[in-house]
Design a protein around this motif. Structure first.
Motif, PDB file in Angstrom:
ATOM      1  N   TYR A 111     -14.897  -1.891   8.043  1.00  0.00           N
ATOM      2  CA  TYR A 111     -14.579  -1.702   6.620  1.00  0.00           C
ATOM      3  C   TYR A 111     -15.098  -2.757   5.577  1.00  0.00           C
ATOM      4  O   TYR A 111     -14.391  -3.702   6.188  1.00  0.00           O
ATOM      5  CB  TYR A 111     -13.359  -0.883   6.136  1.00  0.00           C
ATOM      6  CG  TYR A 111     -13.490   0.327   6.661  1.00  0.00           C
ATOM      7  CD1 TYR A 111     -13.866   1.590   6.269  1.00  0.00           C
ATOM      8  CD2 TYR A 111     -12.706   0.674   7.954  1.00  0.00           C
ATOM      9  CE1 TYR A 111     -13.714   2.697   6.600  1.00  0.00           C
ATOM     10  CE2 TYR A 111     -12.587   1.983   8.563  1.00  0.00           C
ATOM     11  CZ  TYR A 111     -13.211   3.151   7.704  1.00  0.00           C
ATOM     12  OH  TYR A 111     -13.203   4.118   8.209  1.00  0.00           O
ATOM     13  N   VAL A 112     -15.562  -2.837   4.924  1.00  0.00           N
ATOM     14  CA  VAL A 112     -15.987  -4.167   3.905  1.00  0.00           C
ATOM     15  C   VAL A 112     -15.408  -3.863   2.408  1.00  0.00           C
ATOM     16  O   VAL A 112     -15.397  -2.832   1.940  1.00  0.00           O
ATOM     17  CB  VAL A 112     -17.624  -4.252   3.802  1.00  0.00           C
ATOM     18  CG1 VAL A 112     -17.782  -5.527   2.883  1.00  0.00           C
ATOM     19  CG2 VAL A 112     -17.970  -4.361   5.173  1.00  0.00           C
ATOM     20  N   ASP A 113     -14.783  -4.860   1.997  1.00  0.00           N
ATOM     21  CA  ASP A 113     -14.000  -4.995   0.840  1.00  0.00           C
ATOM     22  C   ASP A 113     -15.168  -5.045  -0.286  1.00  0.00           C
ATOM     23  O   ASP A 113     -15.974  -5.912  -0.341  1.00  0.00           O
ATOM     24  CB  ASP A 113     -13.002  -6.330   0.691  1.00  0.00           C
ATOM     25  CG  ASP A 113     -12.199  -6.002  -0.552  1.00  0.00           C
ATOM     26  OD1 ASP A 113     -12.574  -5.175  -1.496  1.00  0.00           O
ATOM     27  OD2 ASP A 113     -11.324  -6.956  -0.570  1.00  0.00           O
ATOM     28  N   ASP A 128     -15.520   6.400   2.918  1.00  0.00           N
ATOM     29  CA  ASP A 128     -14.907   5.271   2.492  1.00  0.00           C
ATOM     30  C   ASP A 128     -13.722   5.388   2.131  1.00  0.00           C
ATOM     31  O   ASP A 128     -13.046   6.617   2.296  1.00  0.00           O
ATOM     32  CB  ASP A 128     -15.855   4.703   1.382  1.00  0.00           C
ATOM     33  CG  ASP A 128     -17.259   4.965   1.588  1.00  0.00           C
ATOM     34  OD1 ASP A 128     -17.824   4.192   2.640  1.00  0.00           O
ATOM     35  OD2 ASP A 128     -18.093   5.156   0.732  1.00  0.00           O
ATOM     36  N   LEU A 129     -12.824   4.265   1.664  1.00  0.00           N
ATOM     37  CA  LEU A 129     -11.487   4.270   1.448  1.00  0.00           C
ATOM     38  C   LEU A 129     -10.966   3.600   0.162  1.00  0.00           C
ATOM     39  O   LEU A 129     -11.625   2.494  -0.197  1.00  0.00           O
ATOM     40  CB  LEU A 129     -10.728   3.466   2.866  1.00  0.00           C
ATOM     41  CG  LEU A 129     -10.776   3.905   4.118  1.00  0.00           C
ATOM     42  CD1 LEU A 129     -10.278   3.049   5.087  1.00  0.00           C
ATOM     43  CD2 LEU A 129     -10.309   5.352   4.408  1.00  0.00           C
ATOM     44  N   VAL A 130     -10.266   4.383  -0.706  1.00  0.00           N
ATOM     45  CA  VAL A 130      -9.716   3.859  -1.695  1.00  0.00           C
ATOM     46  C   VAL A 130      -8.025   3.759  -1.748  1.00  0.00           C
ATOM     47  O   VAL A 130      -7.550   4.658  -1.249  1.00  0.00           O
ATOM     48  CB  VAL A 130      -9.995   4.819  -3.113  1.00  0.00           C
ATOM     49  CG1 VAL A 130      -9.484   4.298  -4.411  1.00  0.00           C
ATOM     50  CG2 VAL A 130     -11.516   4.978  -3.099  1.00  0.00           C
ATOM     51  N   GLY A 159       0.876  -1.139   0.194  1.00  0.00           N
ATOM     52  CA  GLY A 159      -0.179  -0.025   0.048  1.00  0.00           C
ATOM     53  C   GLY A 159       1.028   1.331   0.134  1.00  0.00           C
ATOM     54  O   GLY A 159       1.921   1.462   0.925  1.00  0.00           O
ATOM     55  N   LYS A 160       0.535   2.214  -1.023  1.00  0.00           N
ATOM     56  CA  LYS A 160       1.479   3.224  -0.963  1.00  0.00           C
ATOM     57  C   LYS A 160       0.419   4.508  -0.664  1.00  0.00           C
ATOM     58  O   LYS A 160       1.108   5.578  -0.223  1.00  0.00           O
ATOM     59  CB  LYS A 160       1.737   3.470  -2.630  1.00  0.00           C
ATOM     60  CG  LYS A 160       2.810   2.555  -3.026  1.00  0.00           C
ATOM     61  CD  LYS A 160       4.095   2.697  -2.190  1.00  0.00           C
ATOM     62  CE  LYS A 160       5.267   1.838  -2.812  1.00  0.00           C
ATOM     63  NZ  LYS A 160       6.547   1.996  -1.984  1.00  0.00           N
ATOM     64  N   HIS A 161      -0.760   4.662  -0.954  1.00  0.00           N
ATOM     65  CA  HIS A 161      -1.571   5.715  -0.447  1.00  0.00           C
ATOM     66  C   HIS A 161      -2.881   5.356  -0.213  1.00  0.00           C
ATOM     67  O   HIS A 161      -3.700   4.196  -0.906  1.00  0.00           O
ATOM     68  CB  HIS A 161      -1.450   6.647  -1.651  1.00  0.00           C
ATOM     69  CG  HIS A 161      -2.221   8.141  -1.394  1.00  0.00           C
ATOM     70  ND1 HIS A 161      -3.247   8.514  -2.205  1.00  0.00           N
ATOM     71  CD2 HIS A 161      -2.108   8.756  -0.495  1.00  0.00           C
ATOM     72  CE1 HIS A 161      -3.759   9.593  -1.696  1.00  0.00           C
ATOM     73  NE2 HIS A 161      -3.139   9.892  -0.568  1.00  0.00           N
ATOM     74  N   VAL A 162      -3.673   6.171   0.261  1.00  0.00           N
ATOM     75  CA  VAL A 162      -5.291   5.904   0.648  1.00  0.00           C
ATOM     76  C   VAL A 162      -6.077   7.134   0.566  1.00  0.00           C
ATOM     77  O   VAL A 162      -5.442   8.100   1.285  1.00  0.00           O
ATOM     78  CB  VAL A 162      -5.431   4.949   2.124  1.00  0.00           C
ATOM     79  CG1 VAL A 162      -4.949   5.576   3.171  1.00  0.00           C
ATOM     80  CG2 VAL A 162      -7.153   4.797   2.253  1.00  0.00           C
ATOM     81  N   ARG A 197      -7.926  -1.017  -4.733  1.00  0.00           N
ATOM     82  CA  ARG A 197      -9.171  -1.421  -3.907  1.00  0.00           C
ATOM     83  C   ARG A 197     -10.070  -0.457  -3.447  1.00  0.00           C
ATOM     84  O   ARG A 197      -9.413   0.733  -3.318  1.00  0.00           O
ATOM     85  CB  ARG A 197      -8.403  -2.376  -2.732  1.00  0.00           C
ATOM     86  CG  ARG A 197      -7.404  -3.270  -3.032  1.00  0.00           C
ATOM     87  CD  ARG A 197      -7.702  -4.458  -3.584  1.00  0.00           C
ATOM     88  NE  ARG A 197      -6.472  -5.436  -3.981  1.00  0.00           N
ATOM     89  CZ  ARG A 197      -5.954  -6.023  -3.138  1.00  0.00           C
ATOM     90  NH1 ARG A 197      -6.803  -6.339  -1.985  1.00  0.00           N
ATOM     91  NH2 ARG A 197      -5.039  -7.099  -3.639  1.00  0.00           N
ATOM     92  N   ILE A 198     -11.222  -0.804  -3.005  1.00  0.00           N
ATOM     93  CA  ILE A 198     -12.214   0.349  -2.501  1.00  0.00           C
ATOM     94  C   ILE A 198     -12.693  -0.728  -1.180  1.00  0.00           C
ATOM     95  O   ILE A 198     -12.954  -1.895  -1.384  1.00  0.00           O
ATOM     96  CB  ILE A 198     -13.443   0.440  -3.329  1.00  0.00           C
ATOM     97  CG1 ILE A 198     -12.804   1.389  -4.527  1.00  0.00           C
ATOM     98  CG2 ILE A 198     -14.388   1.152  -2.624  1.00  0.00           C
ATOM     99  CD1 ILE A 198     -14.035   1.943  -5.537  1.00  0.00           C
ATOM    100  N   PHE A 199     -12.560   0.230   0.051  1.00  0.00           N
ATOM    101  CA  PHE A 199     -13.245  -0.528   1.144  1.00  0.00           C
ATOM    102  C   PHE A 199     -14.360   0.571   1.561  1.00  0.00           C
ATOM    103  O   PHE A 199     -14.425   1.776   1.848  1.00  0.00           O
ATOM    104  CB  PHE A 199     -12.434  -0.795   2.402  1.00  0.00           C
ATOM    105  CG  PHE A 199     -11.712  -1.957   2.164  1.00  0.00           C
ATOM    106  CD1 PHE A 199     -11.990  -3.078   3.179  1.00  0.00           C
ATOM    107  CD2 PHE A 199     -10.678  -2.291   1.095  1.00  0.00           C
ATOM    108  CE1 PHE A 199     -11.219  -4.079   2.971  1.00  0.00           C
ATOM    109  CE2 PHE A 199     -10.074  -3.435   1.157  1.00  0.00           C
ATOM    110  CZ  PHE A 199     -10.396  -4.606   2.177  1.00  0.00           C
TER     111      PHE A 199
END
Length: 662
Positions: free
Chosen positions: A150-152, A127-129, A112-115, A139-141
């Motif tokens: 958080y759900v994938d 939410d999180l990308v 992982g490099k960035h969110v 990915r999106i959670f």
């Protein structure tokens, strides 16, 4: 080792000083061993409130690889993120607990490099990308608030196998939902051929599809910075990275981008390429400037001044002398923070260095030019670490913004231990400021401000600017005033990327109607400390037509909005073949007549428009408006009357304000 040893000695001497002597020179004081969790190579530190309890948490995104998995003696396997929850504040310092396993499944492991954090699907939750490197699916959670996790839901993305070090986000097509742009470093992270940035548009329900994007190959692509660079409130994209030419993609407001390779000056050919750029108004003229990590020789960094405010056209000038002090270390991150509460943005610098080089603070002296960013010696506790990212927020609730750092790449002596620095400087008392706002025309049609409403945007800058994050909450506010009646109203104005906020104005009529009403518009902006400001956005008058009063059976349909040179098309509906007249005046009245009322001012009635209702029970009456802008905003009143067998039937009145010429 000889170059490193003096730094180690300096570090040992520092640790031997009484804490009071050290703190006297520091604004950001480390609180040792405050961040729990596994000791991993971390790339990103994102402040957030994951559980909605009002205490700030931190999400660290972990990786193990610089150019490829496992280089620099790292572990080549992907890693889970680390989420530490704020659990309280003890003696002015927050406490944290590792809650990763509660919020993420154990199978979630990436380089992982960035969110990025925003509302993907429009349900009101953040939410999180995730940007994943080294040829992985992005990915999106989605935040599952009822179950506090958080759900994938990566199915919301197309297949997107990239070497991505960042993800940019914003509403590129002005539909109110958030779109994405991923830079791609290509198969060999910092060497040719490079990769192509990818644009993905949101369908409104949080499902993304790739859209056309005029990308060209970028060697060493690092970040997709989303910012309104040309002041039109459309979100543009800057792709920076470890090659001299920065890519600027200018948006037309509908996600149609044009590539510009010349406006941002290229970096020095002998530099290591730009590790990061950060963009905001640095000199108080409301256009967007930038700072570039590695733009001059070796590790020297510089600034890009936007000359839009000076020349009224987009152009930029690169100056590699804007930093006064040490700016030639191996630096990895900029965060803009008004550290001294004087209304301009200072610069925090995250540094990776073999030796006790602390993070840095450069104070903004206000005027863009050589040396206008002045280093404050020992602003941070000196320590041996290797910082890749900084996160800034008021974790302890004292009004001053604190700093967390993510450590990676080079473990030096202390390993990858993420750090927390308490800000003991001045609390934030400065309210957000307005950079730009949608131009309100002097007239808007009644159709514009009803139905879906009038979309308005405002660029709002506060005391923190970092990787597209803003903590500003904004509300669109307006008053609709006509005669003695005023109707106040509000609407949400959420952040849609690049410090731009978007709201939709839907006007409610006053007791005297909506046509001819004046609408005064502002945005209320509040920062996380509670500093609030009302930012005037302008005023406008509603044009078009609407009914007033009551008739006795005849219908006069208000015509669609029209301007000088257009046809103003009235429709009269009533008994077939009935003759009548359409009356026009410059004022209203109420004169009892034929069981109803004459609703126009008879002394100002002009030549009537005579007609006969057709066999279908209606007649169209096109009124040509003179093609002269002097008639813009003119108000007049109309009423239809028919006569059958000596009996008169009246329509309601119609008030009309002539719109602007197109």
């Amino acid at each position: 080792m000889s170059a490193v040893r003096p730094r180690l000695v300096a570090a040992l001497l520092l640790f031997a000083l009484p804490i009071s002597a050290v703190r006297a020179q520091q604004q950001f004081v480390e609180q040792p061993l405050l961040i729990p969790g596994p000791i991993l190579w971390s790339e990103t530190a994102l402040p957030l409130d994951a559980n909605g309890d009002g205490l700030l948490d931190v999400l660290f995104l972990n990786a193990s690889g610089y150019q490829f998995p496992g280089d620099l003696n790292g572990d080549p396997t992907p890693k889970p993120p680390t989420l530490v929850l704020g659990t309280g504040i003890v003696e002015g310092v927050p406490t944290f607990a590792d809650a990763t396993s509660q919020y993420f499944p154990p199978s979630f492991e990436i380089h992982g490099k960035h969110v990025a954090m925003f509302d993907v699907n429009g349900d009101g939750d953040d939410d999180l990308v995730f940007a994943a490197a080294f040829g992985d699916q992005q990915r999106i959670f989605i935040k599952d608030t009822p179950n506090d996790r958080y759900v994938d839901q990566t199915f919301r993305l197309p297949v997107l196998i990239l070497n991505a070090f960042n993800v940019g986000w914003g509403d590129f097509d002005d539909d109110g939902d958030i779109d994405l742009v991923f830079p791609d470093a290509g198969p060999d992270a910092f060497n040719p051929p490079g990769g192509l940035a990818r644009l993905l548009l949101n369908d409104g329900a949080g499902v993304y599809a790739e859209a056309p994007f005029p990308a060209v190959l970028k060697v060493g692509a690092q970040n997709a910075k989303v910012v309104d660079i040309d002041g039109d409130l459309d979100l543009d994209v800057i792709i920076d990275g470890k090659s001299p030419v920065m890519q600027l993609y200018l948006n037309d407001g509908a996600a149609n981008f044009t590539l510009d390779l010349t406006t941002i000056p290229p970096t020095d050919a002998s530099s290591f390429g730009t590790y990061e750029s950060e963009w905001a108004d640095l000199d108080g003229d409301s256009d967007i400037d930038g700072l570039l990590i590695n733009s001059g020789p070796i590790f020297e960094s510089g600034g890009v001044q936007n000359l839009l405010a000076d020349t009224s056209s987009l152009s930029m000038s690169l100056d590699n002398t804007v930093f006064h002090g040490s700016n030639d270390d191996d630096e990895n991150d900029y965060v803009y923070l008004d550290s001294d509460d004087d209304g301009d943005l200072d610069v925090l610098v995250g540094t990776l260095q073999i030796g006790p080089t602390p993070e840095k603070l450069f104070v903004n002296t206000g005027t863009f030019g050589p040396g206008f960013l002045v280093q404050q010696a020992l602003a941070f506790t000196e320590s041996l670490d290797a910082t890749l990212d900084l996160g800034v927020a008021d974790f302890d609730g004292d009004g001053a913004y604190d700093v967390v750092s993510a450590q990676g790449e080079f473990p030096v002596l202390t390993g990858f231990r993420n750090r927390y620095y308490k800000n003991i400087g001045a609390p934030d008392t400065t309210a957000p400021g307005l950079l730009a706002a949608s131009m309100l025309p002097s007239l808007v049609t009644i159709d514009d401000v009803t139905g879906d409403g009038l979309v308005l945007r405002a660029g709002i800058q506060d005391s923190i600017v970092d990787d597209g994050i803003t903590y500003v909450q904004a509300t669109l506010e307006w008053d609709v005033a006509k005669g003695a009646s005023t109707v106040p109203d509000t609407a949400p104005m959420p952040h849609v990327g690049g410090n731009v906020h978007r709201g939709e104005l839907v006007a409610q009529p006053t007791a005297e109607g909506l046509v001819g009403a004046q609408i005064d518009v502002s945005a209320q902006a509040t920062d996380p400390i509670g500093n609030t400001v009302s930012l005037p956005l302008g005023s406008t008058v509603v044009c078009g037509s609407e009914s007033y009063g009551a008739g006795t059976g005849l219908v006069l349909v208000p015509p669609p909005p029209a301007g000088p040179g257009d046809l103003l098309s009235f429709i009269v509906q009533g008994p077939s073949l009935a003759p009548g007249a359409l009356l026009f005046s410059l004022g209203q009245d109420v004169i009892p007549y034929a069981g109803g009322s004459i609703l126009v001012s008879l002394p100002t009635v002009v030549e009537p428009f005579f007609f006969t209702i057709g066999g279908s029970g209606s007649v169209l009456l096109p009124l040509p408006l003179p093609a002269n802008p002097i008639f813009e905003g003119l108000t007049f009143y109309s009423q239809a009357v028919i006569s059958q067998s000596g009996a008169k039937t009246l329509s309601a009145g119609v008030e009309t304000v002539i719109c602007e010429m197109e």
